[in-house]
Design an enzyme around this catalytic site. Structure first.
Site, PDB file in Angstrom:
ATOM      1  CE  LYS A 115      -4.345  -1.841   1.217  1.00 43.01           C
ATOM      2  NZ  LYS A 115      -5.606  -1.861   1.871  1.00 43.01           N
ATOM      3  CE  LYS A 207      -6.345  -8.063  -1.940  1.00 42.35           C
ATOM      4  NZ  LYS A 207      -6.738  -7.577  -0.624  1.00 42.35           N
ATOM      5  CE  LYS A 210     -13.216  -2.770   0.518  1.00 44.98           C
ATOM      6  NZ  LYS A 210     -12.755  -2.503   1.875  1.00 44.98           N
TER       7      LYS A 210
HETATM    8  N1  AQP Z   1      -9.839 -10.799  -3.075  1.00 43.87           N
HETATM    9  C1  AQP Z   1     -10.219 -11.222  -1.889  1.00 43.87           C
HETATM   10  N2  AQP Z   1     -10.508 -12.531  -1.675  1.00 43.87           N
HETATM   11  C2  AQP Z   1     -10.912 -12.979  -0.458  1.00 43.87           C
HETATM   12  N3  AQP Z   1     -11.059 -12.166   0.614  1.00 43.87           N
HETATM   13  C3  AQP Z   1     -10.783 -10.851   0.445  1.00 43.87           C
HETATM   14  N4  AQP Z   1     -10.830  -9.800   1.282  1.00 43.87           N
HETATM   15  C4  AQP Z   1     -10.455  -8.673   0.623  1.00 43.87           C
HETATM   16  N5  AQP Z   1     -10.158  -8.966  -0.648  1.00 43.87           N
HETATM   17  C5  AQP Z   1     -10.353 -10.318  -0.797  1.00 43.87           C
HETATM   18  C6  AQP Z   1     -11.252  -9.901   2.678  1.00 43.87           C
HETATM   19  O1  AQP Z   1     -12.300  -8.969   2.891  1.00 43.87           O
HETATM   20  C7  AQP Z   1     -12.243  -8.514   4.245  1.00 43.87           C
HETATM   21  C8  AQP Z   1     -12.313  -7.024   4.280  1.00 43.87           C
HETATM   22  O2  AQP Z   1     -11.223  -6.451   3.607  1.00 43.87           O
HETATM   23  P1  AQP Z   1     -10.866  -4.942   3.898  1.00 43.87           P
HETATM   24  O3  AQP Z   1     -11.822  -4.053   3.248  1.00 43.87           O
HETATM   25  O4  AQP Z   1     -10.706  -4.724   5.328  1.00 43.87           O
HETATM   26  O5  AQP Z   1      -9.450  -4.719   3.315  1.00 43.87           O
HETATM   27  P2  AQP Z   1      -8.733  -5.088   2.059  1.00 43.87           P
HETATM   28  O6  AQP Z   1      -8.210  -6.470   2.208  1.00 43.87           O
HETATM   29  O7  AQP Z   1      -7.730  -3.995   1.981  1.00 43.87           O
HETATM   30  O8  AQP Z   1      -9.769  -5.018   0.846  1.00 43.87           O
HETATM   31  P3  AQP Z   1      -9.303  -4.792  -0.631  1.00 43.87           P
HETATM   32  O9  AQP Z   1     -10.416  -4.916  -1.555  1.00 43.87           O
HETATM   33  O10 AQP Z   1      -8.124  -5.619  -0.922  1.00 43.87           O
HETATM   34  O11 AQP Z   1      -8.905  -3.253  -0.592  1.00 43.87           O
HETATM   35  P4  AQP Z   1      -7.659  -2.564  -1.201  1.00 43.87           P
HETATM   36  O12 AQP Z   1      -7.901  -2.487  -2.656  1.00 43.87           O
HETATM   37  O13 AQP Z   1      -7.673  -1.209  -0.545  1.00 43.87           O
HETATM   38  O14 AQP Z   1      -6.459  -3.383  -0.860  1.00 43.87           O
HETATM   39  C9  AQP Z   1     -10.942  -9.075   4.836  1.00 43.87           C
HETATM   40  O15 AQP Z   1     -11.261 -10.214   5.617  1.00 43.87           O
HETATM   41  C10 AQP Z   1     -10.154  -9.466   3.631  1.00 43.87           C
HETATM   42  O16 AQP Z   1      -9.276 -10.544   3.895  1.00 43.87           O
END
Ligand code: AQP
Length: 344
Positions: A115, A207, A210
């Site tokens: 990040k 992965k 978002k």
């Molecule tokens: N691709 C994924 N597959 C399975 N689980 C996922 N999680 C996120 N992406 C996947 C799970 O969703 C929960 C909440 O995630 P979060 O919003 O707290 O944070 P994150 O992991 O940062 O989400 P993103 O989409 O990956 O955001 P960005 O793009 O900002 O990095 C967690 O349990 C996470 O494991």
């Protein structure tokens, strides 16, 4: 010897669009666990502000996650649903954990490296200390189980390290304050499942996230049936038909991802999906996946939109949840202060 009753804690950041990865990797597990466990489900807004947020959009995003929880089937009476910033003890315990965790531990966190990217010097201190706040979220309630996607495994391991170090460093004071055994449990991650890591629809090695600039990389919970169908049909594949067994998915990341999504959405093992679709072309498989995804996700999206039109209702759920969370958090925080020798 302390026996910690089983308790579940997990959270989602109110940043960007909730996608299929968040749903299958986290929310589906929450829905199952509420049947068997005492659960707290948090909208982790203090985590969201570790990177810049527009205040108006953040407020809406907090309500959207709460709406997604409820629309997916989480019961706000049975479970505690709340937003993190309404329970000040999260930030208070996080500070204490900043003083327990070691720089070297946090330096190893891969999510920070991803990040912060090349502009590490310009990242917020909050982004670096994010895992200590996450440990506080979990341990404030002495939660024993944390349902998350695979990307969060390293952070849960760090929460265990922090709990262990606190228990060891303050063992004498913990005993002197009347605790028979460790102060914090070592929380277990609950990661298993065919969708522990849902990958981008545009690239099976990345992965689903978002923050991916391409909206075609993910299915959002707010997508309507047409958008879901379009994204599945455009999803990257390879030229071969689907294999008949799981071994045949090796080296085929896009096929593996789509079969995993189908398995998770239909709540069936990948083997049985491949029994049905082994030998089929992707076009036929995608038709089945569109029907399944639309049937599962459109009602949730519809219910989310309905709930989001009633912010006063959502706010009342979050307020009520926060009051209930504070009742659990306050006594733990008092005990932490006693153990540390802070006067209250
Ligand atoms: N691709 C994924 N597959 C399975 N689980 C996922 N999680 C996120 N992406 C996947 C799970 O969703 C929960 C909440 O995630 P979060 O919003 O707290 O944070 P994150 O992991 O940062 O989400 P993103 O989409 O990956 O955001 P960005 O793009 O900002 O990095 C967690 O349990 C996470 O494991």
């Amino acid at each position: 010897m302390t026996i910690f009753p089983e308790r579940v804690f997990s959270g989602i950041q109110p940043t960007g669009n909730l996608h299929l990865g968040n749903y299958l990797g986290a929310i589906v597990k929450f829905v199952a666990l509420q049947k068997t466990h005492e659960c707290l489900f948090c909208v982790v807004d203090l985590h969201a502000i570790t990177v810049p947020q527009d205040p108006g959009e953040l407020r809406q995003a907090i309500r959207r996650i709460a709406a997604a929880y409820i629309a997916s089937g989480l019961d706000p009476v049975k479970n505690i649903i709340f937003n993190q910033s309404q329970v000040a003890e999260h930030a208070e315990l996080a500070w204490i954990f900043n003083c327990v965790a070691r720089m070297g531990w946090l330096n190893r966190m891969t999510q920070f490296k991803e990040k912060a990217g090349k502009d590490r010097e310009n990242a917020s201190i909050g982004l670096f200390a994010y895992p200590a706040l996450m440990a506080a979220d979990i341990l404030l309630y002495r939660a024993t189980h944390v349902p998350v996607g695979e990307d969060q495994k390293q952070h849960i391991e760090l929460a265990r390290d922090i709990a262990q170090k606190f228990n060891t460093d303050f063992a004498g004071s913990i005993a002197a304050n009347g605790h028979d055994g460790p102060f914090f449990p070592l929380p277990e991650p609950l990661i298993q499942g065919p969708a522990a890591r849902v990958m981008s629809l545009r690239d099976g090695l990345k992965k689903m996230s978002k923050s991916d600039p391409s909206d075609f990389s993910r299915i959002n919970l707010s997508d309507d049936a047409e958008a879901i169908a379009q994204k599945v049909r455009k999803a990257k594949t390879d030229p071969e038909p689907l294999p008949s067994d799981v071994e045949g998915l090796a080296g085929r990341p896009e096929a593996e991802n789509l079969v995993g999504i189908y398995a998770a959405l239909s709540d069936s093992p990948r083997e049985s999906v491949l029994q049905d679709f082994g030998g089929a072309q992707f076009s036929a498989f995608k038709n089945g996946l569109v029907d399944l995804a639309v049937a599962k996700l459109s009602p949730i999206g519809g219910e989310m939109r309905r709930l989001e039109d009633d912010p006063a209702y959502i706010d009342s759920i979050l307020r009520d949840g926060s009051l209930r969370a504070r009742e659990l958090a306050g006594p733990v925080m008092d005990q932490v202060k006693d153990v540390l020798g802070l006067i209250r």
